[in-house]
Design a protein around this motif. Structure first.
Motif, short mmCIF file in Angstrom:
data_model
loop_
_atom_site.label_atom_id
_atom_site.label_comp_id
_atom_site.label_asym_id
_atom_site.label_seq_id
_atom_site.Cartn_x
_atom_site.Cartn_y
_atom_site.Cartn_z
N ASP A 178 0.76 -1.31 0.05
CA ASP A 178 -0.03 -0.08 0.10
C ASP A 178 0.82 1.25 0.12
O ASP A 178 1.99 1.26 0.00
N SER A 179 0.33 2.33 -0.24
CA SER A 179 0.88 3.60 -0.31
C SER A 179 2.02 4.00 0.95
O SER A 179 2.95 4.35 0.71
N ARG A 180 1.61 3.66 1.92
CA ARG A 180 2.25 3.97 3.19
C ARG A 180 3.61 3.06 3.15
O ARG A 180 4.63 3.55 3.65
N SER A 181 3.35 1.74 3.29
CA SER A 181 4.25 0.89 3.21
C SER A 181 5.33 1.10 2.21
O SER A 181 6.46 0.98 2.11
N SER A 182 4.71 1.55 0.78
CA SER A 182 5.81 1.66 -0.16
C SER A 182 6.66 2.91 0.11
O SER A 182 7.89 3.03 -0.13
N GLU A 183 6.08 4.08 0.66
CA GLU A 183 6.92 5.24 1.10
C GLU A 183 7.91 4.70 2.27
O GLU A 183 8.87 5.15 2.05
N ASP A 184 7.60 3.76 3.09
CA ASP A 184 8.58 3.49 4.12
C ASP A 184 9.70 2.59 3.28
O ASP A 184 10.78 2.83 3.66
N VAL A 185 9.39 1.69 2.48
CA VAL A 185 10.58 0.86 1.82
C VAL A 185 11.37 1.92 1.13
O VAL A 185 12.46 1.72 0.86
N MET A 186 10.86 2.76 0.28
CA MET A 186 11.39 3.70 -0.69
C MET A 186 12.25 4.66 0.30
O MET A 186 13.74 4.86 0.09
N ALA A 187 11.89 4.81 1.43
CA ALA A 187 12.79 5.78 2.45
C ALA A 187 13.87 4.87 2.89
O ALA A 187 15.06 5.34 2.92
N LEU A 188 13.46 3.46 3.02
CA LEU A 188 14.75 2.59 3.62
C LEU A 188 15.94 2.60 2.49
O LEU A 188 17.10 2.70 2.65
N LEU A 189 15.22 2.44 1.30
CA LEU A 189 16.27 2.35 0.06
C LEU A 189 17.09 3.61 -0.03
O LEU A 189 18.30 3.64 -0.41
N ASP A 190 16.59 4.87 0.23
CA ASP A 190 17.15 6.17 0.12
C ASP A 190 18.19 5.93 1.22
O ASP A 190 19.56 6.39 1.00
N GLU A 191 18.11 5.54 2.73
CA GLU A 191 19.03 5.58 3.58
C GLU A 191 20.31 4.45 3.10
O GLU A 191 21.28 4.79 3.42
N LEU A 192 19.73 3.43 2.56
CA LEU A 192 21.06 2.60 2.26
C LEU A 192 21.64 3.20 0.96
O LEU A 192 22.97 2.94 1.24
#
Length: 235
Positions: A178-192
């Motif tokens: 869902d959109s919230r989980s997608s944002e969380d995963v993309m934020a994690l990729l940004d951190e990595l």
């Protein structure tokens, strides 16, 4: 190829035989991705981006051309050596998570280390560290069914990180979220990426692709954009 290049494709083509016909999935693709880059590969269905992903991930081999991954020419490798490269040099993140339902989060994360022959105590320590890195330190003993979709994808990302790979290859990582989980995963990729990881993101979604520092567009088996998504592109 200089030591800073994690991915180097030189005139890579891939042809499939379908009966009497031939399908040219890739046509002379040349691409370089340096260490620490975050690159999105975009394109509509049938464009060749999935074939490109399979070659980047050493899941398939080119019909012609050269592919060097982290300085290793994959054309010279046996099937056993290719499997070892996939396990240690590449961290895969798939749309479907691909977690084993009977195993806990840390047991799922340790699997690449099992295949690499790492001892049990070290496997558990590294798996738990990886889960802590993605914000799941309190969920290490939970099975996939006890986790949300976003948490399952975080487990998959921890599994991709646990071997300290040269390349993280993420194939539509938000496709089932869902959109919230997608944002969380993309934020994690940004951190990595900010921590120095080299990431290749395969997607048809321009909003997802916009997170990358650079994008390449695949159409009809060829790269047609190497700096930014094409204006007006639609999946």
């Amino acid at each position: 190829m200089t030591p800073d290049a994690v991915v180097s494709l030189e005139a890579v083509s891939k042809t499939y035989a379908t009966g009497a016909a031939e399908v040219h999935a890739l046509r002379g693709v040349t691409l370089r991705i340096d260490r620490g880059e975050y690159v999105a590969v975009i394109g509509p269905s049938g464009s060749g981006k999935s074939t490109l992903m399979n070659i980047l991930g050493c899941l398939d081999v080119a019909t012609s051309g050269r592919y060097k991954l982290n300085g290793v020419d994959v054309e010279d490798l046996s099937e056993t050596e290719l499997a070892a490269v996939r396990n240690t040099h590449i961290g895969f993140v798939f749309q479907q998570f691909n977690l084993l339902p009977t195993l806990s989060a840390w047991r799922n994360v340790e699997l690449p280390l099992v295949y690499a022959g790492v001892g049990r105590a070290e496997r558990r320590e590294r798996a738990q560290q990886a889960l802590g890195r993605v914000g799941l330190a309190e969920r290490v003993d939970h099975r996939p069914s006890e986790l949300s979709g976003g948490q399952q994808q975080r487990v998959a990302i921890a599994r991709a990180l646990v071997t300290d790979p040269a390349l993280i290859l993420a194939d539509e990582p938000t496709g089932n979220l869902d959109s919230r989980s997608s944002e969380d995963v993309m934020a994690l990729l940004d951190e990595l990426h900010a921590s120095g990881r080299t990431i290749v993101l395969i997607t048809h979604d321009l909003e997802v692709a916009a997170a990358a520092g650079r994008s390449v567009t695949v159409r009809d088996g060829e790269l047609v954009g190497a700096a930014a998504p094409l204006v007006g592109f639609r999946a």
